[in-house]
Enzyme design. Sequence first.
Site, PDB file in Angstrom:
ATOM      1  N   THR A 234       0.817  -1.210   0.000  1.00  0.00           N
ATOM      2  CA  THR A 234       0.000   0.000   0.000  1.00  0.00           C
ATOM      3  C   THR A 234       0.852   1.262   0.000  1.00  0.00           C
ATOM      4  OG1 THR A 234      -0.169   0.075   2.413  1.00  0.00           O
ATOM      5  CG2 THR A 234      -1.853  -1.195   1.248  1.00  0.00           C
ATOM      6  N   ASP A 235       0.194   2.358  -0.364  1.00  0.00           N
ATOM      7  CA  ASP A 235       0.867   3.652  -0.341  1.00  0.00           C
ATOM      8  C   ASP A 235       0.561   4.353   0.988  1.00  0.00           C
ATOM      9  OD1 ASP A 235      -1.753   4.621  -0.589  1.00  0.00           O
ATOM     10  OD2 ASP A 235      -1.515   5.139  -2.704  1.00  0.00           O
ATOM     11  N   GLN A 236       0.909   5.610   1.095  1.00  0.00           N
ATOM     12  CA  GLN A 236       0.725   6.361   2.332  1.00  0.00           C
ATOM     13  C   GLN A 236      -0.752   6.467   2.739  1.00  0.00           C
ATOM     14  OE1 GLN A 236       2.405  10.290   2.129  1.00  0.00           O
ATOM     15  NE2 GLN A 236       2.711  10.396   4.329  1.00  0.00           N
TER      16      GLN A 236
ATOM     17  N   GLY B 173      -2.872   4.011   2.458  1.00  0.00           N
ATOM     18  CA  GLY B 173      -3.381   2.688   2.796  1.00  0.00           C
ATOM     19  C   GLY B 173      -4.047   1.984   1.622  1.00  0.00           C
ATOM     20  N   VAL B 174      -3.884   2.542   0.418  1.00  0.00           N
ATOM     21  CA  VAL B 174      -4.458   1.984  -0.799  1.00  0.00           C
ATOM     22  C   VAL B 174      -3.362   1.238  -1.552  1.00  0.00           C
ATOM     23  CG1 VAL B 174      -5.519   2.590  -3.026  1.00  0.00           C
ATOM     24  CG2 VAL B 174      -6.176   3.827  -0.953  1.00  0.00           C
TER      25      VAL B 174
END
Length: 141
Positions: free
Chosen positions: A15-17, A19-20
């Site tokens: 995930t990215d920052q 949360g995706v």
Amino acid sequence: MFISEKEIEVRYAETDQMGVVYHANYVIWLEIGRTQLIKDLGFSYAGLEKDGYLSPVTNVNVHYKTSVTYGETVTIRTWIESHGKLRTTYGYEIVHKDGTIASTATSEHVVVKKDSFRPVSLKKIDPVWDAKYNEVAKVLL
């Protein structure tokens, strides 16, 4: 048409920052799905490599429809979209637990000799594998 399914539990590292799931990780999931399909059909990509062949990606398209987030479990559905003399196109859906589609994708592949990267027909190197792909493909080219 045969559809293989593989569940994936989304890891934090994917995930990215926000949360995706980071977009590039979907391509990794396609590989997981494709490998599972090949296994479900009774073949082995590792065996293909051992015999001196590779199946590089020549094109990939991913359409993102809804986000996937950390902690979710999604299912990768994979099938043979089309199969021809030199090119195979795989189709994919990444599906949430509730059945909604997170993304759809296709990837195109050719089989090549490992030492020269020259294309070779799957039928020539493994007629049984080729026949199975012809049997389960959505479209024959």
